[in-house]
Scaffold this motif. Structure first.
Motif: not given
Length: 337
Positions: A201-206, A319-335
């Motif tokens: 129920g909360e809007a998150n700017a991710v 933008q991702a020199p460590d070769k880690i993508g953005f999916k872990p950031q989204l997993q914080r909000y998307i079960k």
């Protein structure tokens, strides 16, 4: 069936000529065996939902399996859309006229449904303005958008006839962007793309990025020659160089020389607050990308996207020199992602 159905559709409609061109391009830059690359690209399609364009742009051939799993590919992005967005409400976002009506409080500009208006109504709108923006009803990626000046036509009737021939559906006021946004590139309205996720129920700017034009067209879309840079969500400062879809990296805007990293986006907190408020208007759509213009009077919405492009996430090699993508950031909000 969502992921499997997506893969089946991709196989059925794939441009195999472009696939083999991609194999050749990756071979030339990596020196890896063509046959091995072909099967690796196919595997990544099944395992990570990565199309051959994802593989090419993200340089998947340089990554371990664990690293690849952290990237938001086209397939992963489509999975998020299917999890959080109800197709019964797509029409509100696909049709600009419907969107403008539903989100009128966030537009802060006048507009007219040109396709439905009488000639007298349309000419009165045109007569009252020096310039207008004309848009098709349901196109995307800046396709069909034109900036027109009344002075370029002999009469208002001639301008009206041009718009009819061009099949314009919507005409609206020209947005005058904040001087700090125009300083980056005055040839286009440079917008902020803000991604929101509704969770509990909360809007998150991710995530957010700034999109900048780099052509003679009045649009900033990266599919129309533009570029983008990630923005620090806490400070509203540009967080790194810009990228475009041809792998080019820009420390400064090539048309103005404006240094990008560290550049402060004006009215940042107000822009994020507006997007989070707007995200509650249609709660059946839990994953949206908002295109925000910033004027001296405050932020306003240009449009929202019910399938936000994954290609704007900060996942390009620079933008991702460590070769880690953005999916872990989204997993914080998307079960369950």
């Amino acid at each position: 069936m969502g992921r499997l159905g997506y893969i089946v559709r991709c196989i059925a409609h794939m441009d195999y000529g472009a696939l083999f061109e991609t194999v050749g391009e990756v071979h030339r830059r990596s020196g890896k065996n063509r046959v091995g690359l072909f099967f690796d690209i196919v595997k990544c399609g099944f395992k990570y939902g990565a199309g051959y364009k994802d593989y090419l742009l993200l340089e998947f051939e340089t990554m371990t399996e664990a690293q690849r799993a952290t990237f938001v590919t086209r397939g992963v992005n489509n999975t998020i859309v299917s999890m959080l967005n109800d197709p019964a409400y797509y029409h509100i976002f696909d049709n600009k006229n419907e969107f403008y009506t539903a989100f009128a409080e966030y537009l802060h500009r006048d507009w007219l449904d040109f396709g439905a208006a009488t000639k007298d109504e349309a000419c009165a709108f045109l007569e009252a303005r020096e310039q207008i923006i004309a848009k098709p009803r349901d196109a995307s990626c800046g396709v069909g958008v034109e900036k027109l000046a009344r002075a370029d036509f002999e009469t208002v009737d001639a301008m009206y006839d041009y718009l009819k021939r061009a099949d314009a559906d919507l005409i609206e006021d020209v947005v005058v962007q904040h001087p700090d946004m125009a300083r980056i590139n005055p040839g286009s309205v440079n917008t902020i793309r803000v991604y929101t996720v509704l969770a509990d129920g909360e809007a998150n700017a991710v995530y957010a990025c700034i999109r900048m034009g780099n052509s003679d067209r009045p649009v900033d879309n990266i599919n129309a020659g533009g570029m983008y840079s990630p923005v620090d969500m806490e400070t509203g400062k540009i967080a790194g160089p810009a990228c475009d879809k041809q792998f080019r990296v820009y420390e400064a805007h090539p048309r103005t020389g404006t240094v990008l990293t560290g550049y402060q986006i004006p009215l940042w907190n107000e822009s994020i607050a507006m997007c989070c408020a707007a995200a509650h208007k249609v709660p059946q759509m839990g994953y949206l990308g908002w295109d925000v213009a910033i004027t001296e009077d405050g932020p306003l919405l240009i449009e929202a996207n019910n399938m936000p492009g994954h290609d704007a996430f900060p996942q390009m090699p620079s933008q991702a020199p460590d070769k880690i993508g953005f999916k872990p950031q989204l997993q914080r909000y998307i079960k369950g992602l």
